[in-house]
Design a protein around this motif. Structure first.
Motif, mmCIF file in Angstrom:
data_model
loop_
_atom_site.group_PDB
_atom_site.id
_atom_site.type_symbol
_atom_site.label_atom_id
_atom_site.label_comp_id
_atom_site.label_asym_id
_atom_site.label_seq_id
_atom_site.Cartn_x
_atom_site.Cartn_y
_atom_site.Cartn_z
ATOM 1 N N ARG A 30 0.699 -1.124 0.307
ATOM 2 C CA ARG A 30 -0.358 0.152 -0.212
ATOM 3 C C ARG A 30 0.788 1.684 0.390
ATOM 4 N NH1 ARG A 30 -4.807 0.782 -0.997
ATOM 5 N NH2 ARG A 30 -4.928 2.000 0.319
ATOM 6 N N LEU A 31 2.418 1.591 0.623
ATOM 7 C CA LEU A 31 2.991 2.537 0.712
ATOM 8 C C LEU A 31 3.161 2.830 -1.078
ATOM 9 C CD1 LEU A 31 4.512 1.645 3.855
ATOM 10 C CD2 LEU A 31 3.150 3.885 3.177
ATOM 11 N N PRO A 32 3.635 4.291 -1.186
ATOM 12 C CA PRO A 32 3.804 4.791 -2.530
ATOM 13 C C PRO A 32 5.034 4.907 -2.761
ATOM 14 C CG PRO A 32 3.713 6.617 -0.541
ATOM 15 C CD PRO A 32 3.352 5.961 0.106
ATOM 16 N N GLU A 33 6.004 4.089 -2.159
ATOM 17 C CA GLU A 33 7.320 4.486 -2.773
ATOM 18 C C GLU A 33 8.597 3.555 -2.104
ATOM 19 O OE1 GLU A 33 9.889 7.337 -1.889
ATOM 20 O OE2 GLU A 33 9.400 7.887 0.021
ATOM 21 N N PHE A 34 9.558 3.609 -2.090
ATOM 22 C CA PHE A 34 10.757 2.309 -2.224
ATOM 23 C C PHE A 34 11.221 2.664 -1.221
ATOM 24 C CE2 PHE A 34 15.050 2.006 -1.890
ATOM 25 C CZ PHE A 34 14.918 0.984 -1.938
ATOM 26 N N TYR A 35 11.047 4.036 -0.621
ATOM 27 C CA TYR A 35 11.861 4.182 1.112
ATOM 28 C C TYR A 35 10.574 4.018 2.039
ATOM 29 C CZ TYR A 35 14.851 6.707 -2.068
ATOM 30 O OH TYR A 35 15.819 6.993 -2.829
ATOM 31 N N THR A 36 9.453 3.803 1.696
ATOM 32 C CA THR A 36 8.479 3.878 2.906
ATOM 33 C C THR A 36 8.099 2.344 3.191
ATOM 34 O OG1 THR A 36 6.656 4.497 1.590
ATOM 35 C CG2 THR A 36 7.886 6.024 3.029
ATOM 36 N N ARG A 37 8.212 1.352 1.812
ATOM 37 C CA ARG A 37 8.034 0.590 1.600
ATOM 38 C C ARG A 37 9.468 -0.592 1.987
ATOM 39 N NH1 ARG A 37 6.407 0.142 -4.827
ATOM 40 N NH2 ARG A 37 4.594 0.954 -4.176
ATOM 41 N N MET A 38 10.417 0.313 1.861
ATOM 42 C CA MET A 38 11.642 -0.610 2.989
ATOM 43 C C MET A 38 11.110 -0.077 4.195
ATOM 44 S SD MET A 38 15.733 0.070 2.647
ATOM 45 C CE MET A 38 15.072 1.998 2.827
ATOM 46 N N HIS A 39 10.414 1.560 4.892
ATOM 47 C CA HIS A 39 11.171 1.113 5.708
ATOM 48 C C HIS A 39 10.140 0.163 6.916
ATOM 49 C CE1 HIS A 39 10.390 3.888 10.180
ATOM 50 N NE2 HIS A 39 9.546 3.991 10.014
ATOM 51 N N ALA A 40 9.092 -0.174 5.906
ATOM 52 C CA ALA A 40 7.869 -0.902 6.423
ATOM 53 C C ALA A 40 8.021 -2.353 7.288
ATOM 54 C CB ALA A 40 6.466 -1.235 5.823
ATOM 55 N N ALA A 41 9.050 -2.595 5.756
ATOM 56 C CA ALA A 41 9.074 -3.835 5.383
ATOM 57 C C ALA A 41 10.380 -4.570 6.769
ATOM 58 C CB ALA A 41 9.662 -4.786 4.554
ATOM 59 N N SER A 42 11.471 -3.381 6.886
ATOM 60 C CA SER A 42 12.705 -3.506 7.775
ATOM 61 C C SER A 42 11.978 -3.466 9.354
ATOM 62 C CB SER A 42 13.894 -2.686 8.040
ATOM 63 O OG SER A 42 13.078 -0.872 8.452
ATOM 64 N N LYS A 43 10.794 -2.574 9.650
ATOM 65 C CA LYS A 43 10.977 -2.655 11.060
ATOM 66 C C LYS A 43 9.432 -3.092 11.799
ATOM 67 C CE LYS A 43 13.140 1.211 11.268
ATOM 68 N NZ LYS A 43 14.330 0.894 10.982
ATOM 69 N N ALA A 44 8.097 -3.274 10.650
ATOM 70 C CA ALA A 44 7.462 -4.361 11.456
ATOM 71 C C ALA A 44 8.083 -5.270 11.284
ATOM 72 C CB ALA A 44 6.475 -4.025 10.275
ATOM 73 N N GLY A 45 8.421 -6.189 9.712
ATOM 74 C CA GLY A 45 9.394 -7.212 9.729
ATOM 75 C C GLY A 45 9.962 -8.099 10.273
ATOM 76 N N THR A 46 10.962 -6.911 11.083
ATOM 77 C CA THR A 46 12.061 -7.809 11.986
ATOM 78 C C THR A 46 11.495 -7.389 13.074
ATOM 79 O OG1 THR A 46 13.572 -5.941 10.557
ATOM 80 C CG2 THR A 46 13.890 -6.945 13.561
ATOM 81 N N LEU A 47 10.556 -6.632 13.278
ATOM 82 C CA LEU A 47 9.474 -6.808 15.121
ATOM 83 C C LEU A 47 8.442 -8.603 14.668
ATOM 84 C CD1 LEU A 47 9.440 -5.772 17.548
ATOM 85 C CD2 LEU A 47 7.006 -4.031 16.660
#
Length: 116
Positions: A30-47
């Protein structure tokens, strides 16, 4: 009695970890661009992965498996933020554009140009 508590705790941790993994996957979609997608994947995915590894450590009766699960959790905590930061920095240097709705670009323009 301890086994029942151990099973319930592991189940709750698996559900919580799965919830964070679900949030990470929704963020990737759902997020619009590479940087925000990467942020979601790294933070929530790691947790999410970390909580599920803790659930494995709680559930198992073998010390070696619990130690490996906790070591994996520590490995995730140490490597995921660093790799996400380096990936974002490399993408920025390669010229991947920010989203139009981005309010402020904190990286100076000179950091994009290696000749400057």
């Amino acid at each position: 009695m301890i086994d029942i508590i151990q099973n319930y705790l592991a189940g709750i941790l698996i559900i919580v970890g799965s919830g964070f993994a679900l949030v990470a996957s929704i963020g990737l979609l759902r997020l619009p661009e590479f940087y925000t997608r990467m942020h979601a994947a790294s933070k929530a995915g790691t947790l999410g992965s970390g909580v599920m590894l803790i659930a494995l450590a709680v559930y198992t009766d073998e010390t070696t498996i619990a130690t490996r699960a906790l070591a994996g959790f520590v490995f995730f905590l140490l490597t995921a933020p660093i790799s996400a930061h380096l990936l974002a920095k490399a993408a920025y240097a390669a010229g991947y554009p920010l989203w139009e709705g981005s309010v402020h670009d904190e990286m100076p323009q000179q950091s994009r140009d290696p000749d400057a």
